[in-house]
Write a protein that holds these residues in place. Structure first.
Motif, PDB file in Angstrom:
ATOM      1  N   HIS A   1      25.892-100.377  32.643  1.00  0.00           N
ATOM      2  CA  HIS A   1      27.044-100.868  32.320  1.00  0.00           C
ATOM      3  C   HIS A   1      26.368-102.370  31.932  1.00  0.00           C
ATOM      4  CE1 HIS A   1      29.609 -97.645  33.530  1.00  0.00           C
ATOM      5  NE2 HIS A   1      30.563 -98.419  32.829  1.00  0.00           N
TER       6      HIS A   1
ATOM      7  N   ARG B   1      34.740-100.297  35.105  1.00  0.00           N
ATOM      8  CA  ARG B   1      35.712-100.447  33.873  1.00  0.00           C
ATOM      9  C   ARG B   1      36.175-101.857  33.778  1.00  0.00           C
ATOM     10  NH1 ARG B   1      35.355 -97.985  30.047  1.00  0.00           N
ATOM     11  NH2 ARG B   1      35.024 -95.937  31.369  1.00  0.00           N
TER      12      ARG B   1
ATOM     13  N   THR C   1      33.459-103.505  31.540  1.00  0.00           N
ATOM     14  CA  THR C   1      33.432-103.130  30.108  1.00  0.00           C
ATOM     15  C   THR C   1      34.875-103.882  29.534  1.00  0.00           C
ATOM     16  OG1 THR C   1      32.695-100.949  30.663  1.00  0.00           O
ATOM     17  CG2 THR C   1      33.992-101.065  28.655  1.00  0.00           C
TER      18      THR C   1
ATOM     19  N   ARG D   1      41.900 -96.697  36.563  1.00  0.00           N
ATOM     20  CA  ARG D   1      40.417 -96.712  35.743  1.00  0.00           C
ATOM     21  C   ARG D   1      40.707 -96.233  34.473  1.00  0.00           C
ATOM     22  NH1 ARG D   1      36.712 -93.093  35.321  1.00  0.00           N
ATOM     23  NH2 ARG D   1      37.194 -92.068  37.065  1.00  0.00           N
ATOM     24  N   VAL D   2      41.191 -95.058  34.261  1.00  0.00           N
ATOM     25  CA  VAL D   2      41.429 -94.016  33.090  1.00  0.00           C
ATOM     26  C   VAL D   2      42.538 -94.890  32.458  1.00  0.00           C
ATOM     27  CG1 VAL D   2      40.316 -91.958  33.945  1.00  0.00           C
ATOM     28  CG2 VAL D   2      42.861 -92.303  34.198  1.00  0.00           C
TER      29      VAL D   2
ATOM     30  N   HIS E   1      40.898 -97.774  30.844  1.00  0.00           N
ATOM     31  CA  HIS E   1      40.110 -97.089  29.788  1.00  0.00           C
ATOM     32  C   HIS E   1      40.654 -96.895  28.185  1.00  0.00           C
ATOM     33  CE1 HIS E   1      36.560 -94.034  28.597  1.00  0.00           C
ATOM     34  NE2 HIS E   1      36.933 -95.297  27.660  1.00  0.00           N
TER      35      HIS E   1
ATOM     36  N   SER F   1      39.509 -88.727  30.025  1.00  0.00           N
ATOM     37  CA  SER F   1      38.242 -88.846  29.577  1.00  0.00           C
ATOM     38  C   SER F   1      37.881 -88.019  28.390  1.00  0.00           C
ATOM     39  CB  SER F   1      37.208 -88.803  30.770  1.00  0.00           C
ATOM     40  OG  SER F   1      37.676 -89.451  31.745  1.00  0.00           O
TER      41      SER F   1
ATOM     42  N   ARG G   1      40.643 -99.035  24.717  1.00  0.00           N
ATOM     43  CA  ARG G   1      40.485 -98.416  23.423  1.00  0.00           C
ATOM     44  C   ARG G   1      41.378 -98.694  22.548  1.00  0.00           C
ATOM     45  NH1 ARG G   1      37.742 -93.627  22.923  1.00  0.00           N
ATOM     46  NH2 ARG G   1      35.745 -93.751  24.019  1.00  0.00           N
TER      47      ARG G   1
END
Length: 426
Positions: free
Chosen positions: A324, A277, A280, A230-231, A234, A194, A238
């Motif tokens: 969100h 997430r 998103t 989740r990360v 992410h 993060s 990106r």
């Protein structure tokens, strides 16, 4: 010595590419090993960055997992035949050298950032505090790191994470290395992901995400696994791999959702944040139906979460679900809907500074979409008052640059002054 470290980093990157390809295809190490005709340990070693100098093995892996050869540092099939190991080896040496040169050409990192990257590299022996710490103390330090992220004290977090990771690694490597220590180490790596994404350092975020996933699997904790997925998603978002992010989240969420009245707050927070997430990722992919599906399920989870506070593990709450919704509307270009959803939140107490800042940054994006630059500027200044360091991250600086560029007649001197303060090029 430096080149050896960089080569190790490149080997780790290749291992992570292999692991990601396998996970995205929902295949086990055993399944891939069987397809290759090797033992599972061979695949495990490759994914950890060991044995990646074996060019023939890499070619076989690339074929089985459908990985473009260049991602493993291999020449395209048309340029070099597997039967031509000398040519292949030459290309591989060139690839590694180019990677090292590119890394060497990067601007020197600030010391805390450098220390964090070093502790993520394979083959390094991180420097621990020198004390043997109990699990409770390690848990408290991990909570402190999470709190630093939630309060957007990124500078202190960069200083804190290297020694925390070092102590946790020592705890997991010991003879009594417990599942609890592995879960805490996974959380420390997740926090690193993060932070690195806040710094727009996707390359090292990949490295931290791979570490987080490995420790989560080692812990056997479904909550740690959900947070690691989740990360991971992410980073995929990106890098604009939004469809893959949606798939991996949906697959994981399917195994964790349901029976919410019987779940702990920590479990609910992890599942809820995973679903957000997903929302998103789906919104960035332009998929309205899937975005709403994720948000609907997240609202269901939020029914069983009544707190709104910086939690030790996560900050999932009904307020975060609404945040969100705002972000998704902005992604779809629905600025009016975004601002309508945001207005009640602007009057609500949001105890987590990172989330407060996120609300006002998304509002600024919506105002910018409508051409309301003055309102957007005011929203950014409010965000700055919530979390000054968060406003200085690259993504927000890009927004400020765009707003300043749109004000061609320079009718908002304060906006341009703010842009200069952030170091945004005119």
């Amino acid at each position: 010595m430096a080149q050896m470290a960089e080569a190790q980093s490149e080997a780790r990157r290749i291992g992570e590419v292999i692991r990601q390809a396998r996970v995205l295809q929902r295949r086990s190490q055993k399944d891939v090993a069987a397809a290759l005709g090797y033992h599972q340990s061979k695949v495990s070693r490759l994914e950890s960055g060991r044995g990646t100098q074996d060019v023939r093995m890499l070619r076989e892996v690339a074929q089985v997992l459908d990985i473009p050869p260049h991602r493993l540092g291999l020449a395209a099939a048309s340029n070099a035949s597997p039967s031509d190991p000398e040519t292949e080896d030459m290309h591989r040496r060139t690839f590694l050298a180019a990677g090292i040169t590119a890394l060497a050409a990067q601007p020197s990192l600030a010391a805390p950032h450098h220390d964090l990257v070093q502790v993520l590299l394979p083959g390094t022996t991180p420097v621990a505090t020198g004390q043997v710490l109990g699990i409770n103390e390690l848990r408290d330090r991990t909570r402190t790191a999470r709190r630093l992220f939630c309060t957007c004290d990124y500078t202190e977090l960069e200083r804190t994470l290297p020694s925390l990771i070092a102590d946790l690694r020592r705890a997991t490597d010991g003879s009594s290395g417990s599942a609890d220590a592995s879960a805490l180490l996974a959380t420390a790596y997740q926090t690193s992901v993060s932070l690195l994404l806040k710094r727009a350092d996707q390359g090292n975020a990949w490295l931290a995400a791979g570490r987080a996933m490995a420790e989560a699997e080692r812990s056997g904790d479904p909550v740690a696994l959900a947070a690691s997925v989740r990360v991971h998603a992410h980073v995929l978002v990106r890098e604009k791999h939004t469809a893959q992010a949606v798939n991996i989240i949906r697959h994981t969420a399917d195994q964790l959702t349901g029976s919410y009245d019987q779940r702990s707050p920590r479990y609910l927070a992890a599942v809820g944040l995973l679903l957000l997430r997903g929302a998103t990722a789906a919104s960035r992919n332009g998929d309205r139906d899937t975005t709403e599906d994720f948000l609907t399920e997240a609202r269901e989870v939020a029914r069983y979460v009544t707190f709104d506070r910086p939690d030790a593990w996560a900050n999932f709450s009904p307020t975060n679900v609404a945040l969100h919704q705002v972000s998704a509307a902005v992604s779809f270009g629905d600025a009016g809907i975004a601002l309508k959803t945001a207005r009640p939140l602007m009057r609500r107490h949001i105890p987590v500074p990172e989330r407060r800042a996120a609300l006002w940054v998304e509002a600024a994006r919506a105002y910018n979409q409508q051409g309301r630059l003055a309102d957007g500027y005011q929203a950014l200044r409010i965000a700055e008052s919530c979390a000054a360091q968060d406003i200085r991250r690259p993504a927000v600086r890009e927004l400020v640059a765009d707003m300043a560029a749109r004000d061609r007649r320079r009718t908002l001197p304060a906006l341009h002054h703010f842009s200069r303060q952030l170091g945004v090029p005119a």
